[in-house]
Design an enzyme around this catalytic site. Structure first.
Site, PDB file in Angstrom:
ATOM      1  N   GLY A 137       9.224  14.723   0.100  1.00 50.39           N
ATOM      2  CA  GLY A 137       7.939  14.119  -0.250  1.00 50.39           C
ATOM      3  C   GLY A 137       7.844  12.698   0.283  1.00 50.39           C
TER       4      GLY A 137
ATOM      5  N   ARG B 199      10.574  19.980   4.281  1.00 54.75           N
ATOM      6  CA  ARG B 199      11.648  20.223   3.302  1.00 54.75           C
ATOM      7  C   ARG B 199      12.649  21.292   3.751  1.00 54.75           C
ATOM      8  NH1 ARG B 199      10.859  17.611  -1.453  1.00 54.75           N
ATOM      9  NH2 ARG B 199       8.736  17.199  -2.147  1.00 54.75           N
TER      10      ARG B 199
ATOM     11  N   ASP C 211      17.908  16.231  -2.193  1.00 53.69           N
ATOM     12  CA  ASP C 211      18.082  17.441  -1.384  1.00 53.69           C
ATOM     13  C   ASP C 211      18.231  17.098   0.102  1.00 53.69           C
ATOM     14  OD1 ASP C 211      18.007  19.233  -3.521  1.00 53.69           O
ATOM     15  OD2 ASP C 211      15.818  19.280  -3.517  1.00 53.69           O
TER      16      ASP C 211
HETATM   17  P1  FBP Z   1      11.306  14.066  -2.981  1.00 52.48           P
HETATM   18  O1  FBP Z   1      12.384  14.345  -3.960  1.00 52.48           O
HETATM   19  O2  FBP Z   1      11.438  14.809  -1.722  1.00 52.48           O
HETATM   20  O3  FBP Z   1      11.122  12.600  -2.760  1.00 52.48           O
HETATM   21  O4  FBP Z   1       9.931  14.579  -3.608  1.00 52.48           O
HETATM   22  C1  FBP Z   1       9.349  13.987  -4.688  1.00 52.48           C
HETATM   23  C2  FBP Z   1       8.130  14.702  -5.191  1.00 52.48           C
HETATM   24  O5  FBP Z   1       7.022  13.845  -5.064  1.00 52.48           O
HETATM   25  C3  FBP Z   1       8.299  15.186  -6.624  1.00 52.48           C
HETATM   26  O6  FBP Z   1       8.027  14.182  -7.547  1.00 52.48           O
HETATM   27  C4  FBP Z   1       7.358  16.348  -6.686  1.00 52.48           C
HETATM   28  O7  FBP Z   1       7.729  17.265  -7.676  1.00 52.48           O
HETATM   29  C5  FBP Z   1       7.480  16.951  -5.330  1.00 52.48           C
HETATM   30  O8  FBP Z   1       7.826  15.898  -4.458  1.00 52.48           O
HETATM   31  C6  FBP Z   1       6.226  17.608  -4.843  1.00 52.48           C
HETATM   32  O9  FBP Z   1       6.515  18.216  -3.636  1.00 52.48           O
HETATM   33  P2  FBP Z   1       5.468  18.722  -2.577  1.00 52.48           P
HETATM   34  O10 FBP Z   1       5.065  17.529  -1.759  1.00 52.48           O
HETATM   35  O11 FBP Z   1       6.249  19.689  -1.756  1.00 52.48           O
HETATM   36  O12 FBP Z   1       4.323  19.308  -3.317  1.00 52.48           O
END
Ligand code: FBP
Length: 555
Positions: free
Chosen positions: A83, A147, A178
């Protein structure tokens, strides 16, 4: 592209660096300190990471490095992973400035769309013009993010083939737990194949859960929590103005409740749920709903039929009976993946898992509203995580509180008017212009990552600490990635992953919250932090988070 006046003004912001990194790279020494070991699962991790296990923590200082090594012409590949978090572009700028300062002939390649870009060799040159256009901006759009989990032998082969084809000396992965697990595994793989390609990670995530003794915070947490606190503060003031709604605000942060805790310390809401406490006290859904309903009833008795509740995104997974249910669902979905994927309607999917759940979990599942049941079955992310950002926990709680209040009213324990609004604050915080803190911190992390590459290290996470002090006094260095790992169950299998740092219930930030919350439950004295300030007096524009300030106080 036409840029906003703020973006234009931010382009000329000069991020600050620790004094140890302010001079030329050949003047940066790299001291190897004591070996850093994981806190658990040591034997398994040693076996899985024989080449990168047990390395020392390192500290960068003013001194002298091997000039030939430091000034070598290098090609570095960079990946933005997971994210977005405010400040990612400044990490890239820090890497670029450090490597070009060491050798103007060096080259930075950006792998597009996250780790998948390395596997599939999708990359672009990052030159000075591109860097200038993105300095101090939010977002990961310079090269994009993704991801992809690098785990199959074929993916490793392809990643190595790309690295060799592109003549990479190093890969820098800017990511969360991750993504840095990916970095650790890749570092070990390259080392096992005898390839002299460094892999360095950079701690990113608005969630704030990638931290340790030497990683005081992940970047993005500062900006995102400032933005959410601004919005939650405004919502609280709206509640006190209109006096007719209870607002249920779900806050992002997949598992840990750091974001909710920070926003609570900033805003002083009537209720803030901290998942880690709920798990420790083994509070069930019914008890949680009861606690909120008690605050609503107490305030109604004072004629205040309004309020604000902060709900951490990952709450459900910390409620004991829900955790059992989610674990069972994860196992069922992993074991019968193909059969499950062949189903085309929510009703079929719900029936499919219903038949396979234990008696207790199936009873609980049946009692949840249908849309929540369906949301719990949506795809896990590539790392096996439930996508809690898509589950409407705030709505579930608001509806259950309404039902509980109806019961209280029947018993004569509640006289009031109940109406609610729900909100989810998440995506709007991930790409904001980085605060001054994040702009500086990110630039320093990027610079440090380049310096770790120049010191010939691999399998490290860039670390900048002493963050409460002026940037010139920050301490730069690196911590071995494997020291941050443990073994967890993912996709129905035991996997080595970077451990999430959850809210410490013995820590000073939680203690400050726990001491004040009873008063907040009944009061309407909300604190309104206002928007992020990029210019102005340091006590306004350079303020760190309460979490960081209180954690330092507790050291
Ligand atoms: P990271 O751990 O990759 O920084 O992601 C954080 C996050 O914003 C979480 O808080 C949230 O649950 C998730 O990403 C949402 O993911 P996506 O962007 O795939 O919807």
């Amino acid at each position: 592209m036409e840029v906003s006046p703020l973006q234009k003004a931010r382009m000329s912001y000069l991020p600050k660096l620790p004094a140890s990194l302010a001079g030329p790279i050949e003047g940066v020494s790299c001291a190897r300190l004591e070996a850093a070991l994981p806190s658990e699962d040591r034997e398994l991790l040693r076996a899985l990471f024989p080449r990168t296990y047990g390395m020392p923590t390192v500290r960068l200082g003013s001194g002298s490095a091997d000039p030939a090594m430091a000034k070598k012409r290098r090609t570095i590949g960079v990946i933005l992973s997971g994210g977005p978090a405010p400040g990612g572009h400044n990490v890239v700028a820090g890497i670029f400035d450090a490597m070009i300062q060491a050798n103007p002939e060096s080259r930075l390649l950006g792998f597009r769309g996250g780790p998948g870009g390395l596997v599939d060799d999708r990359c672009m040159d990052i030159d000075r013009a591109l860097i200038e256009a993105y300095r101090n901006t939010g977002g990961f759009d310079m090269i994009g993010s993704g991801r992809t989990k690098i785990e199959t032998p074929e993916q490793f082969e392809k990643a190595l083939a790309t690295a060799k084809r592109r003549g990479l000396d190093a890969v820098i992965v800017i990511g969360g737990d991750d993504s840095n697990t990916n970095a650790a595994v890749l570092a070990e793989y390259f080392a096992a194949r005898g390839e002299p390609i460094s892999v360095i990670g950079v701690p990113k995530t608005i969630d704030g859960d990638l931290k340790s003794e030497v990683i005081e915070t992940s970047f993005g947490f500062d900006t995102a929590t400032k933005l959410y606190s601004e919005l939650a503060g405004n919502i609280a003031r709206d509640a006190a103005s209109g006096r007719k709604y209870w607002h249920f605000v779900k806050l992002m942060g997949r598992s840990a409740s750091h974001i909710t805790l920070e926003c609570a310390l900033q805003v002083r809401p009537n209720v803030a749920l901290i998942s880690e406490e709920i798990e420790a006290k083994k509070l069930g859904l019914s008890a949680i709903v009861g606690n909120i309903a008690d605050s609503v009833a107490g305030r109604a008795a004072k004629g205040e039929n309004f309020g604000i509740v902060l709900v951490p995104e990952g709450l459900l997974e910390f409620i004991p009976e829900m955790k059992v249910l989610i674990d069972e669902l994860n196992e069922i979905l992993a074991a019968d993946e193909e059969a499950f994927k062949a189903l085309s309607h929510d009703a079929q999917r719900i029936a499919f898992v219903g038949e396979r759940l234990s008696h207790e979990s199936s009873t609980l599942f049946d009692h949840l509203p249908e849309d929540i049941r369906a949301q719990l079955l949506w795809d896990r992310d590539p790392h096996g995580n439930v996508q809690f950002s898509r589950i409407e926990t705030e709505k579930l709680l608001a509806e259950m509180v309404g039902r509980r209040l109806a019961l209280y009213a029947k018993q004569g324990d509640y006289v009031g008017k109940w109406d609610f609004q729900t909100h989810f604050l998440g995506y709007e915080g991930r790409c904001a212009f980085p605060s001054n803190f994040d702009a500086d911190y990110c630039y320093a992390l990027g610079y440090t990552a380049s310096a770790l590459v120049a010191a010939g290290l691999t399998g490290y996470l860039s670390s900048v600490r002493n963050l409460i002090a002026a940037a010139s006094e920050w301490i730069a260095g690196g911590v071995p990635l494997v020291a941050l790992m443990n073994i967890e169950r993912r996709h129905g299998q035991d996997k080595a992953v970077i451990r999430k740092a959850l809210v410490d219930l013995e820590g000073v930030p939680f203690a400050a919250f726990a001491k004040a919350r009873d008063a907040w439950a009944l009061s309407s004295d909300y604190r309104v932090p206002g928007g992020i300030q990029y210019f102005g007096p340091a006590e306004v524009a350079d303020l760190p988070t309460e979490t960081l300030r209180l954690e330092h106080k507790g050291r």
